[in-house]
Motif scaffolding. Structure first.
Motif, mmCIF file in Angstrom:
data_model
loop_
_atom_site.group_PDB
_atom_site.id
_atom_site.type_symbol
_atom_site.label_atom_id
_atom_site.label_comp_id
_atom_site.label_asym_id
_atom_site.label_seq_id
_atom_site.Cartn_x
_atom_site.Cartn_y
_atom_site.Cartn_z
ATOM 1 N N THR A 71 0.814 -1.361 0.189
ATOM 2 C CA THR A 71 0.064 0.152 0.225
ATOM 3 C C THR A 71 1.081 1.265 -0.097
ATOM 4 O O THR A 71 1.536 1.338 0.258
ATOM 5 C CB THR A 71 -1.558 -0.282 1.131
ATOM 6 N N THR A 73 1.390 4.674 1.211
ATOM 7 C CA THR A 73 0.788 5.430 2.599
ATOM 8 C C THR A 73 0.350 6.486 2.227
ATOM 9 O O THR A 73 1.765 7.002 2.168
ATOM 10 C CB THR A 73 1.491 4.679 3.848
ATOM 11 N N GLN A 75 -1.070 9.109 4.797
ATOM 12 C CA GLN A 75 -1.430 10.032 5.288
ATOM 13 C C GLN A 75 -1.082 9.044 7.165
ATOM 14 O O GLN A 75 -1.534 7.570 7.066
ATOM 15 C CB GLN A 75 -2.822 10.351 6.128
ATOM 16 N N ASN A 76 -0.002 9.544 7.807
ATOM 17 C CA ASN A 76 0.491 8.678 8.657
ATOM 18 C C ASN A 76 1.178 9.735 9.042
ATOM 19 O O ASN A 76 2.036 10.385 9.093
ATOM 20 C CB ASN A 76 1.383 7.633 8.651
ATOM 21 N N HIS A 77 0.368 10.305 10.737
ATOM 22 C CA HIS A 77 1.042 11.049 11.658
ATOM 23 C C HIS A 77 2.039 11.481 12.321
ATOM 24 O O HIS A 77 1.766 12.350 13.348
ATOM 25 C CB HIS A 77 -0.928 11.946 12.549
ATOM 26 N N SER A 78 1.930 10.394 12.596
ATOM 27 C CA SER A 78 3.432 9.917 13.471
ATOM 28 C C SER A 78 4.725 10.690 13.162
ATOM 29 O O SER A 78 5.225 10.351 11.711
ATOM 30 C CB SER A 78 3.975 8.378 13.910
ATOM 31 N N PHE A 81 7.223 8.665 9.690
ATOM 32 C CA PHE A 81 6.490 8.911 8.596
ATOM 33 C C PHE A 81 6.131 9.693 8.184
ATOM 34 O O PHE A 81 5.682 9.167 7.418
ATOM 35 C CB PHE A 81 5.740 7.743 8.753
ATOM 36 N N TYR A 87 5.219 6.921 1.814
ATOM 37 C CA TYR A 87 5.904 5.817 1.469
ATOM 38 C C TYR A 87 4.832 4.390 1.358
ATOM 39 O O TYR A 87 3.949 3.918 1.393
ATOM 40 C CB TYR A 87 6.981 5.365 2.395
ATOM 41 N N LEU A 89 4.321 0.690 2.080
ATOM 42 C CA LEU A 89 4.322 -0.546 3.318
ATOM 43 C C LEU A 89 4.144 -1.704 2.331
ATOM 44 O O LEU A 89 3.379 -2.259 1.340
ATOM 45 C CB LEU A 89 3.328 -0.189 3.896
ATOM 46 N N LEU A 101 7.023 -8.196 5.961
ATOM 47 C CA LEU A 101 6.494 -6.774 6.266
ATOM 48 C C LEU A 101 7.695 -5.537 6.655
ATOM 49 O O LEU A 101 8.495 -6.136 7.193
ATOM 50 C CB LEU A 101 5.625 -6.375 7.212
ATOM 51 N N THR B 119 -4.372 6.262 11.282
ATOM 52 C CA THR B 119 -3.530 6.988 10.803
ATOM 53 C C THR B 119 -2.460 7.314 11.772
ATOM 54 O O THR B 119 -1.416 8.004 11.474
ATOM 55 C CB THR B 119 -3.978 8.176 10.219
ATOM 56 N N GLY B 120 -2.518 7.208 13.319
ATOM 57 C CA GLY B 120 -1.748 7.197 14.132
ATOM 58 C C GLY B 120 -0.491 6.263 13.935
ATOM 59 O O GLY B 120 0.016 5.074 12.785
ATOM 60 N N GLY B 121 0.446 5.715 14.541
ATOM 61 C CA GLY B 121 1.255 5.206 14.483
ATOM 62 C C GLY B 121 1.419 3.980 15.930
ATOM 63 O O GLY B 121 0.256 3.598 15.768
ATOM 64 N N GLY B 122 2.644 4.008 16.104
ATOM 65 C CA GLY B 122 1.730 3.235 17.871
ATOM 66 C C GLY B 122 2.384 2.020 17.712
ATOM 67 O O GLY B 122 2.510 1.323 17.228
ATOM 68 N N GLY B 136 6.001 1.364 9.672
ATOM 69 C CA GLY B 136 5.083 2.808 9.359
ATOM 70 C C GLY B 136 4.040 1.777 8.809
ATOM 71 O O GLY B 136 3.174 2.140 8.496
ATOM 72 N N PRO B 137 3.359 0.751 9.321
ATOM 73 C CA PRO B 137 1.785 0.578 9.138
ATOM 74 C C PRO B 137 0.901 1.475 10.086
ATOM 75 O O PRO B 137 0.799 1.719 11.075
ATOM 76 C CB PRO B 137 1.908 -1.273 9.767
ATOM 77 N N THR B 138 0.336 1.633 9.471
ATOM 78 C CA THR B 138 -1.346 1.918 9.919
ATOM 79 C C THR B 138 -2.348 1.237 9.967
ATOM 80 O O THR B 138 -2.277 0.620 9.338
ATOM 81 C CB THR B 138 -1.422 3.242 9.458
ATOM 82 N N GLY B 141 -3.422 1.129 7.081
ATOM 83 C CA GLY B 141 -2.649 0.284 5.895
ATOM 84 C C GLY B 141 -2.913 -1.035 5.331
ATOM 85 O O GLY B 141 -2.145 -1.720 4.781
ATOM 86 N N ALA B 142 -2.656 -1.777 6.331
ATOM 87 C CA ALA B 142 -2.806 -3.281 6.613
ATOM 88 C C ALA B 142 -4.065 -3.753 6.515
ATOM 89 O O ALA B 142 -4.385 -4.778 5.595
ATOM 90 C CB ALA B 142 -2.962 -3.204 8.475
#
Lengths: 139, 382
Positions: A71, A73, A75-78, A81, A87, A89, A101, B119-122, B136-138, B141-142
């Motif tokens: 996929t 990606t 959108q990722n707020h972290s 990233f 990017y 995944l 993964l 859409t956060g990490g964690g 960086g999986p969200t 994304g999964a």
């Protein structure tokens, strides 16, 4: 020394996984094989889920595989990233038959395809950790 | 040996979708009050309690908050499907005599606290995380990786996935409490921005505040209560992950939990009048329908087209508008059971499925393409 990129997680190396990360530091991709039942396993763990043996060896992989799925990606707020969007995944299926993964790098997100041949490439994070990712290779 | 019948006697969905003026505990408590009042019960009647989505020992804090001293506790934590599994656990506990009256609660202020639910990490620091979090999986994304593989393997299209979002929005238009009620089209879904390819914004559930509660007791005791009981017919729970690194990502937990649920409930697919399917994303619904056996693997795309899953269709699902349009405070399993209960009580007004006798709920928890749970529950009209 490579940038630690504050915020982006660094893998926690523990007793069960250190064989993998020590190999990565040498830019080798190694996965576990049970010495008792020969089952390959990824991610690494101390006990074979198939036969419960603790006897394990680390097999050197070719580093080649194919994209199983992915996929892009957007959108990722972290932290760590959000700066690198978009990017990719992905799950890569190694020639040895297990899926990992990972990220697909050195390739525009739009060009990634399922079945695309890829090879491992390591990113050194400081002196003690290298993270395996995959990039396109000629088939 | 015959098994005692268990009934849902209280089912209350908190009407809020945005509650900056409330705490999550307050929402759970208000929902608990609503569910107990339906049955004509009070907190003093509760001798079994379950919740999820709170801290590691949050079930104790919830007991403290509600001043409960139950004989049975459950804090199942398998993601958004937890509440569906807890209905099964509660039924088993009541059958086994561990308690008589179980309250299950949920409250969340995900939206007003601005949680990036999808859409956060964690990372919890569990063993697999070291091999996942660095990439960086969200949550989106999964699920998106399942969609991508499904499209590759079976030719499923974005238009087919969009049909699910369009149908849920149409149902939301019939639910006065739904967060988004204006109709959308397949074109709207495809034109919305890509969050994680191939999933667009409108392929993703909303983020809301909210909560709900359920009350269960024996069917025998239910006869003396105020509400119309709905029977727990059966269910199943399952986990899926990549194991030692080998799997088909389109084969999900619903295949296992659904099979067990149909067997235990003693019903067939044709008996099911409506489904409540966890719709975190459009692909979740499509994969679940296939894995539950409503269609073959790979046929989900065609299955969801042509009005089959809409009100008036052969298999109407998510009549409340689902997570895609009504509400999603992070763990939607609770609302699956509440809406199914209300449908079987024929309380749903303009979105009521006519003559609904059997409803199937299926919750998915966690990261579908990485590691996830499935919980299936079959309910029947009394």
């Amino acid at each position: 020394m490579a940038d630690r990129r504050p915020g982006k997680p660094v893998p926690r190396v523990d007793e069960e996984s250190k064989g993998f990360w020590e190999a990565c530091r040498r830019h080798e991709l190694r996965i576990q094989r049970c010495r008792s039942c020969s089952q390959l396993r990824f991610y690494p763990r101390a006990i074979c889920p198939q036969c419960m043996s603790s006897d394990v060896e680390w097999v050197l992989c070719s580093g080649r595989g194919e994209v199983y799925t992915f996929t892009a990606t957007h959108q990722n707020h972290s932290p760590g990233f959000r700066e690198s969007l978009p990017y990719v995944l992905a799950y890569v299926e190694l020639e040895e038959g297990v899926q990992m993964l990972t990220n697909i790098v050195d390739c525009p997100a739009d060009d990634v395809k399922i079945g695309m041949p890829v090879e491992v490439t390591f990113e050194d994070i400081g002196d003690d950790i290298a993270i395996p990712r995959f990039r396109p290779r000629a088939s | 040996m015959s098994r005692a019948e268990i009934a849902v006697v209280g089912a209350y969905e908190h009407p809020t979708r945005w509650a900056p003026d409330k705490t999550a505990y307050q929402i759970a408590a208000e929902a608990a009050r609503g569910a107990l009042e339906e049955a004509g019960l009070t907190f003093a009647d509760v001798d079994g309690y379950a919740c999820s989505g709170v801290g590691p020992i949050g079930v104790l804090s919830m007991c403290h908050h509600l001043d409960l001293q139950p004989d049975w506790l459950d804090s199942t934590a398998i993601g958004g499907s937890s509440f569906v599994a807890q209905v099964l656990n509660a039924a088993a506990a009541i059958r086994d005599g561990l308690c008589t009256t179980v309250l299950i609660t949920y409250g969340s202020t995900a939206a007003s606290e601005r949680f990036a639910v999808g859409t956060g990490g964690g990372s919890a620091g569990d063993p697999p995380d070291a091999f996942e979090g660095v990439y960086g999986p969200t949550v989106v994304g999964a699920y998106a990786m399942v969609a991508q593989r499904h499209m590759h393997q079976y030719g499923t299209t974005s238009e087919q996935l969009a049909e699910i979002a369009v149908t849920m929005r149409r149902h939301a238009g019939l639910n006065p409490h739904a967060k988004y009620r204006d109709p959308i089209t397949v074109e709207d879904v495809l034109a919305s921005r890509v969050i994680s390819s191939p999933l667009h914004l409108l392929d993703c559930c909303v983020i809301s505040d909210g909560g709900g509660a359920l009350v269960l007791t024996s069917a025998e005791r239910a006869k003396d209560l105020k509400s119309t009981p709905v029977r727990v017919l059966g269910g199943g729970v399952a986990a899926r992950h990549s194991g030692v690194g080998v799997r088909d990502i389109t084969d999900i937990a619903a295949r296992q939990s659904g099979k067990r649920a149909f067997e235990r409930a003693g019903v067939s697919h044709d008996d099911v009048d409506l489904c409540m399917i966890y719709d975190s994303f459009t692909i979740t619904v499509l994969s679940t329908l296939e894995n539950l056996g409503f269609c073959e693997a790979g046929e989900g795309g065609a299955f969801v087209q042509g009005g089959r899953i809409g009100l008036g269709g052969a298999l109407p699902l998510n009549l409340d508008g689902g997570g895609l349009s009504s509400n999603h405070p992070g763990m939607r399993g609770m609302f699956l059971v509440i809406e199914a209960t209300k449908q079987l009580r024929a309380e749903c007004g303009g979105r009521q499925v006519a003559n609904a006798e059997v409803a199937l709920c299926h919750g998915t928890g966690g990261f579908l393409g990485i590691q996830h749970s499935g919980a299936t529950l079959v309910l029947g009209r009394s």
